[in-house]
Design an enzyme around this catalytic site. Structure first.
Site, short mmCIF file in Angstrom:
data_model
loop_
_atom_site.label_atom_id
_atom_site.label_comp_id
_atom_site.label_asym_id
_atom_site.label_seq_id
_atom_site.Cartn_x
_atom_site.Cartn_y
_atom_site.Cartn_z
N LYS A 92 0.81 -1.22 0.00
CA LYS A 92 0.00 0.00 0.00
C LYS A 92 0.84 1.27 0.00
CE LYS A 92 -4.29 -1.61 0.17
NZ LYS A 92 -5.18 -1.40 -1.00
N GLU A 114 -9.65 6.46 2.78
CA GLU A 114 -10.57 5.45 3.29
C GLU A 114 -9.72 4.23 3.65
OE1 GLU A 114 -9.84 5.69 0.14
OE2 GLU A 114 -9.37 3.59 -0.30
N SER A 382 1.73 -9.72 -1.03
CA SER A 382 1.47 -8.29 -0.95
C SER A 382 1.61 -7.68 0.44
CB SER A 382 0.05 -8.00 -1.48
OG SER A 382 -0.89 -8.79 -0.78
#
Lengths: 400, 265
Positions: A92, A114, A382
């Site tokens: 991220k 968000e 990830s």
């Protein structure tokens, strides 16, 4: 030469994507589109982005040959792209740094985001702290309860976390609320969307920032094994880690791209988060057209996945496009299958994977068994699973 | 001439402004909606904006979000909304009905099916919040073929080129969003609204409605002085929310009377 050239000027990937927002947001998106066009190839901007990825995130993330796991599975060789080793523990942060640097150049002192599980919120709070930006994170009230450690992390980093009480009180509602904040505070606020969804230019911009994953992997695979993998596997909620690793491979022939959605309790139960695999109808949500889990009245239905990061009723429009043109394949993995892969990786490789990534791992196990030993699968790992230990403990009836 | 045009022409001839209340279909309960619509029409509304409930009303503030949630508890989808319009039309053939909602319920029904069903039910105009004109050319054409108006929002952030684009696609009237924010947000700046409405008027002969921040009769009066129509949404929905079954219709009728008086003053 890059043959694949998507999206078009208004963010369309075929019938998908686009800009479906109220008039009040149109100018803000246009401003963002113009600024991103200006900076996406700007050497100074790219140098600053690269510097932070290297020195703040710790890139390049390694590619790792999971040798014991490969032997245990018994089939194709499985390599892992280690996004779990990034600062903040997941892919991220690649995107939040890109967008925050853009916010700084646009003179916006306030960023909002968000978040579902909290990973994108933490990554946004992290870069906001580093750049001295005010940070407000919207999080569904249900998720605030389920993800208390990440809420506390964001607060430690100086962010304000606002629980969202509307709708199903989860990720999609947090996104709605962040949009409402943005439309109200357009002049001083930059909205950092965490996935390859939202109105144009977000799906393209987030993909571009995340494509560092695939660009590195291509070079690393050449160095390690002298060729590209036969298949690249990544989990798909909104789909940012998958787009990040897929994108640089789209024009590479003979590399299968496989996105793994969350089948939850099983596609047949309806309790899942797999709009692509379940052949959900096309619809419009959160500013773009894509495949959407919805009822016959066009209202969005609640999703289910053990992993909060995959618990989203839509999917990035570029994945919808890649599915339709058959460049990528999409499959789904149940909660139970993901949990089994989670434990396998922990015990054979000494790596605790995120529950999201465990879906990709589970599918890689299935595939590897059907492939030859000289074939290669690259899995995008990830994120790391430290954030999930409470969920896993609860499933084993253990109180930490 | 469409019902919407007829109403605006008649008001103009009498030097009056339109009052357009908004309610969400199915709020507080589907059994009240048609009665509420008749009450609105008989107590001062010139047209009615009827909201299609949606699970993710991104452009709406908390008040109208709650209205959607109350309606969705009773599974009020687009088909039911059109049934309500049809029922209303059995007794009222004059008051224009404008559907306001989001793209997904319309796409789920199918554009052609929707335009046919809406026309048959007696709908006069459609405002789809998340359909900017660039993304809905087919829809505008389909509405036009069926003889319904395409209502579009204009916002404080719409620049001159955008205003040009939108006024060329719109019909019926234009809806100017009086503030940067969601429905029912902070107070509007009347001087700014005045300047913007004047600027839009140089580009179009369409009537201009103003909404999103009309919180009370005093604001309605100020808006009426500069626009052709005053749209009142959250204020009406709050009144619905705060009423019981017994005083629902009388409270709404009283609120409408206050707004009507203010606008006509």
């Amino acid at each position: 030469m890059q043959l694949y050239d998507m999206p078009d000027a208004r963010g369309h990937f075929g019938q998908f994507g686009g800009i479906f927002v109220a008039e009040t947001l149109v100018e803000a998106l246009e401003e963002l589109r113009v600024m991103y066009e200006k900076y996406r190839h700007d050497p100074e901007f790219l140098a600053e982005f690269a510097y932070d990825l290297k020195h703040f995130v710790g890139r390049p993330s390694p590619v790792y040959f999971a040798e014991r796991w490969t032997k245990r599975v018994g089939g194709a060789q499985i390599y892992l792209k280690r996004e779990d080793l990034n600062h903040t523990g997941a892919h991220k942060v690649n995107n939040t740094i890109g967008q925050a640097l853009l916010a700084k150049r646009m003179g916006k002192p306030r960023v909002i985001a968000e978040t579902g599980a909290g990973q994108h919120g933490v990554a946004t709070a992290t870069i906001a702290a580093r750049l001295g930006l005010e940070c407000v994170v919207y999080m569904g009230a249900e998720d605030v309860k389920r993800q208390a450690p990440n809420v506390f992390r964001m607060k430690l980093l100086g962010a304000t976390v606002i629980p969202v009480e509307s709708g199903s009180k989860t990720l999609k509602d947090a996104l709605n609320e962040a949009m409402r904040d943005w439309v109200t505070n357009i002049s001083n606020t930059f909205y950092i969307i965490g996935t390859v969804a939202g109105p144009h230019p977000y799906p393209m911009m987030v993909r571009d920032f995340q494509s560092v994953i695939g660009i590195e992997a291509k070079q690393q695979m050449l160095e390690m094994v002298g060729r590209q993998p036969d298949a690249v596997v990544a989990c798909v909620g909104g789909g940012s880690n998958a787009m990040g690793i897929f994108y640089p491979y789209i024009d590479v022939p003979n590399v299968r791209l496989i996105g793994v959605e969350a089948a939850g309790h099983g596609l047949e139960t309806g309790m899942h988060a797999a709009p692509l695999t379940a052949n959900s109808p096309v619809g419009v949500l959160h500013g773009n057209r894509t495949y959407l889990m919805q009822d016959s009245d066009g209202n969005i239905i609640e999703t289910h996945s053990i992993s909060a990061g995959l618990d989203y009723p839509g999917v990035g429009p570029e994945h919808a496009w890649l599915k339709d043109i058959k460049r990528a394949e999409y499959v789904a993995i149940t909660d139970d299958e993901a949990m089994a892969a989670f434990h396998n990786l922990c015990r054979t490789e000494g790596i605790i994977p995120a529950l999201e990534s465990s879906h990709a791992l589970a599918h890689a196990e299935k595939m590897a068994r059907t492939m030859r030993k000289d074939e290669i699968i690259l899995v995008n790992l990830s994120g790391r699973g430290d954030k999930d230990i409470n969920t896993v403990a609860k499933l084993s009836n253990i109180t930490l | 001439m469409s019902r919407i045009q007829t109403v605006f022409s008649a008001l103009k001839a009498n030097n009056k402004k339109a009052l357009i209340p908004y309610i969400t279909a199915g709020d507080p309960h589907p059994k009240h909606t048609v009665n509420l619509m008749h009450t609105l029409a008989s107590s001062g509304a010139d047209m009615i904006e009827l909201g299609i409930p949606f699970s993710d009303p991104m452009a709406d503030g908390p008040v109208i979000q709650r209205a959607s949630e109350r309606a969705l508890v009773h599974k009020v989808g687009l088909r039911k909304v059109l049934d309500m319009v049809q029922e209303f039309r059995q007794k009222d053939t004059k008051t224009p009905i404008i559907l306001m909602g989001y793209a997904n319920p319309i796409e789920a029904m199918g554009m052609e099916k929707f335009t046919q069903a809406a026309k048959a039910a007696g709908v006069d105009g459609v405002l789809t919040v998340d359909y900017p004109p660039e993304e809905c050319k087919d829809f505008i054409a389909a509405l036009q073929v069926s003889g319904m108006d395409s209502i579009f929002l204009l916002s404080p952030t719409s620049d001159a080129a955008r205003v040009d684009l939108i006024v060329n696609q719109a019909s019926g009237f234009l809806y100017y969003v009086s503030l940067k924010g969601v429905t029912g947000a902070a107070n509007l700046d009347i001087e700014e609204v005045k300047a913007r409405v004047a600027a839009i008027r140089t580009k179009t002969d369409l009537p201009i409605g103003v909404g999103f921040g009309v919180k009370d009769a005093a604001t309605a009066r100020k808006v009426a002085a500069i626009a052709d129509a005053v749209v009142v949404g959250s204020r009406v929905v709050v009144a619905i929310e705060q009423s019981s079954e017994d005083n629902l219709l009388s409270n709404i009728s009283q609120l409408m009377a206050e707004l009507r008086t203010a606008i006509d003053a």
